[in-house]
Design an enzyme around this catalytic site. Structure first.
Site, PDB file in Angstrom:
ATOM      1  N   HIS A 121      -5.012  18.357  36.414  1.00  0.00           N
ATOM      2  CA  HIS A 121      -5.576  18.984  37.613  1.00  0.00           C
ATOM      3  C   HIS A 121      -4.995  20.402  37.699  1.00  0.00           C
ATOM      4  CE1 HIS A 121      -6.078  19.606  41.994  1.00  0.00           C
ATOM      5  NE2 HIS A 121      -6.945  18.613  41.961  1.00  0.00           N
ATOM      6  N   ASP A 198       2.542  13.846  37.444  1.00  0.00           N
ATOM      7  CA  ASP A 198       1.647  14.003  38.582  1.00  0.00           C
ATOM      8  C   ASP A 198       1.017  12.636  38.814  1.00  0.00           C
ATOM      9  OD1 ASP A 198      -0.558  14.272  40.178  1.00  0.00           O
ATOM     10  OD2 ASP A 198      -1.421  15.970  39.106  1.00  0.00           O
ATOM     11  N   GLN A 201      -3.187  10.298  41.225  1.00  0.00           N
ATOM     12  CA  GLN A 201      -4.283   9.344  41.033  1.00  0.00           C
ATOM     13  C   GLN A 201      -3.789   7.979  40.571  1.00  0.00           C
ATOM     14  OE1 GLN A 201      -7.324   9.732  41.928  1.00  0.00           O
ATOM     15  NE2 GLN A 201      -7.278  11.914  42.379  1.00  0.00           N
ATOM     16  N   LYS A 224      -4.136  10.026  49.438  1.00  0.00           N
ATOM     17  CA  LYS A 224      -4.874   9.299  48.398  1.00  0.00           C
ATOM     18  C   LYS A 224      -4.434   7.844  48.315  1.00  0.00           C
ATOM     19  CE  LYS A 224      -5.490  13.428  45.515  1.00  0.00           C
ATOM     20  NZ  LYS A 224      -6.895  13.798  45.584  1.00  0.00           N
ATOM     21  N   CYS A 362     -11.446  20.368  39.955  1.00  0.00           N
ATOM     22  CA  CYS A 362     -10.180  21.097  39.732  1.00  0.00           C
ATOM     23  C   CYS A 362      -9.604  20.804  38.350  1.00  0.00           C
ATOM     24  CB  CYS A 362      -9.139  20.790  40.801  1.00  0.00           C
ATOM     25  SG  CYS A 362      -9.662  21.215  42.444  1.00  0.00           S
TER      26      CYS A 362
HETATM   27  N1  PMP Z   1      -3.236  16.042  40.863  1.00  0.00           N
HETATM   28  C1  PMP Z   1      -4.276  15.220  40.728  1.00  0.00           C
HETATM   29  C2  PMP Z   1      -4.432  14.414  39.464  1.00  0.00           C
HETATM   30  C3  PMP Z   1      -5.197  15.105  41.774  1.00  0.00           C
HETATM   31  O1  PMP Z   1      -6.257  14.301  41.645  1.00  0.00           O
HETATM   32  C4  PMP Z   1      -5.013  15.884  42.941  1.00  0.00           C
HETATM   33  C5  PMP Z   1      -6.004  15.837  44.084  1.00  0.00           C
HETATM   34  N2  PMP Z   1      -7.337  15.930  43.707  1.00  0.00           N
HETATM   35  C6  PMP Z   1      -3.901  16.708  43.025  1.00  0.00           C
HETATM   36  C7  PMP Z   1      -3.031  16.765  41.960  1.00  0.00           C
HETATM   37  C8  PMP Z   1      -3.635  17.531  44.233  1.00  0.00           C
HETATM   38  O2  PMP Z   1      -3.357  16.717  45.335  1.00  0.00           O
HETATM   39  P1  PMP Z   1      -3.297  17.328  46.797  1.00  0.00           P
HETATM   40  O3  PMP Z   1      -4.567  18.091  46.991  1.00  0.00           O
HETATM   41  O4  PMP Z   1      -3.206  16.126  47.680  1.00  0.00           O
HETATM   42  O5  PMP Z   1      -2.097  18.189  46.868  1.00  0.00           O
END
Ligand code: PMP
Length: 404
Positions: A121, A198, A201, A224, A362
């Site tokens: 991401h 990270d 997910q 999430k 993203c």
């Molecule tokens: N890493 C991953 C793999 C994600 O899916 C996301 C959210 N789409 C993020 C980081 C960022 O998370 P947040 O927007 O809650 O900070």
């Protein structure tokens, strides 16, 4: 498992959109919140609201108590060794920025290298690029296969004496791949390189044990995992956190301040400058309770059934291509109908009451890898049902002729 009873705990799911029952398949972006989490937020602002740690009064003591109880619950939830290894942030993004900034400041220099994967991401790419710009370091990239599996042999060749950290996701938000982070951590540690995971997910789909994994940092977001927006976690190993400089300066993170010299507070407060999202942290306690009551393994098993069923049904549609076919996946399915633009597909599905996400999610490097502008992503959570998947499949069959 009684999914009807689980569903009934989510008031948002019982509404209609455009006159159709809402089918919410955008869970990888954010999950909906059960009544216990909503009640917890309401109770906080109705009976508890107060700034924590500093107050000498009843409400401040109560709010502090519940805030710190959540820290202990998170510690147990991910099996961290110490509760002071749990730092509250705003979310995964802030957690990774914290580590990138502080770790980068302390350990990254000119000519050094940081390894990330090609399926990260943007929040696990850009913070590291900022460090590289500031320090004159560079990123090295782990490639992945057409199925969406990381190439660990290629990773092995990326290590050298300039490698400072490896940052990879546990689960890809676009491909759904569950990455072999245990192996990646072992391989990195063999080269004396720490690893940031990270976990945005993964945390609501898999049991996470940071000690068994041996990771150095593990980051995730409350929203999430059925919790409120505005709270996230940065887990860091004590030995490393002790060596990192603070990320932000302000109240709470200091021991003593004079104009000549400031000394910093102990862990975890060194990394929690200013007033945190107290109500959201307390709400996260209820969200973890919700997940624990069902059991994370049962959640994973049920979501796998849903994902297998949806995948099987999608395979019956000739024009549909799935991106991300790794043997181990969570409940994320990225797809395209022919060469239709994902946004058009998403808009038509929306009008039928089905909420999916469209675009690059993203993860632009993944789109570049496949040479596509984006995908349509359906992602499932514990409250979704096979009947909702039938609605999605019927809708795709209905709109495909319009799009093609
Ligand atoms: N890493 C991953 C793999 C994600 O899916 C996301 C959210 N789409 C993020 C980081 C960022 O998370 P947040 O927007 O809650 O900070």
């Amino acid at each position: 498992m009684d999914i009807d009873s689980i569903r009934s705990q989510f008031p948002i799911l019982s509404q209609n959109v455009y006159g159709k029952p809402l089918v919410y398949f955008d869970n990888a972006a954010t999950t909906q919140k059960p009544q216990c989490v909503i009640d917890s937020l309401c109770r906080y602002y109705t009976t508890l609201n107060s700034n924590i740690h500093r107050g000498a009064h009843y409400l401040a003591a109560q709010a502090t108590d519940e805030y710190e109880q959540t820290r202990q619950l998170v510690q147990k939830f991910i099996n961290a060794r110490h509760s002071h290894e749990i730092v509250f942030t705003r979310g995964t993004t802030e957690s990774i920025n914290l580590v990138a900034s502080s770790f980068g400041e302390r350990f990254v220099g000119k000519g050094d290298e940081i390894i990330v994967s090609a399926m990260e991401h943007h929040s696990n790419i850009v913070p590291w690029q900022l460090v590289c710009e500031r320090k004159g370091a560079r990123l090295r990239i782990i490639p992945f296969s057409d199925e969406g599996v990381l190439d660990l042999e290629a990773l092995e060749t990326l290590f050298n004496e300039r490698t400072r950290i490896v940052a990879v996701n546990h689960v890809s938000n676009t491909l759904g791949t569950v990455n072999p982070i245990g192996e990646i951590i072992q391989m990195s540690h063999k080269h004396n390189v720490p690893v940031l995971i990270d976990g945005a997910q993964a945390i609501s789909h898999r049991q996470v044990d940071v000690q068994a994994l041996g990771c150095d940092f593990y980051c995730f977001s409350g929203h999430k995992m059925y919790g409120p927006m505005g709270v996230g976690i940065m887990y860091g190993r004590e030995e490393l956190l002790e060596q990192l400089p603070p990320y932000q300066g302000g109240g709470e993170m200091i021991k003593d301040v004079t104009f000549e010299r400031t000394t910093y507070n102990e862990l975890p407060f060194k990394f929690e400058a200013g007033t945190p999202s107290v109500g959201d942290v307390i709400g996260l306690h209820s969200a973890i309770g919700f997940m624990q009551q069902i059991g994370i393994d049962r959640i994973a098993t049920y979501e796998k059934e849903l994902t297998d069923y949806a995948t099987e049904q999608m395979h019956t549609i000739d024009s549909l291509r799935i991106f991300g076919t790794a043997p181990e996946k969570t409940s994320v399915i990225s797809f395209l109908i022919g060469n239709a633009h994902p946004y058009d597909t998403g808009t038509l599905l929306d009008k039928l009451g089905i909420a999916v996400r469209t675009g690059h999610h993203c993860t632009q490097p993944i789109m570049d890898r496949f040479g596509i502008p984006g995908t349509v992503r359906a992602s499932f959570a514990i409250y979704n049902t096979p009947a909702e998947i039938d609605i999605l499949i019927a809708a795709i069959k209905k709109i495909a002729p319009i799009l093609l």
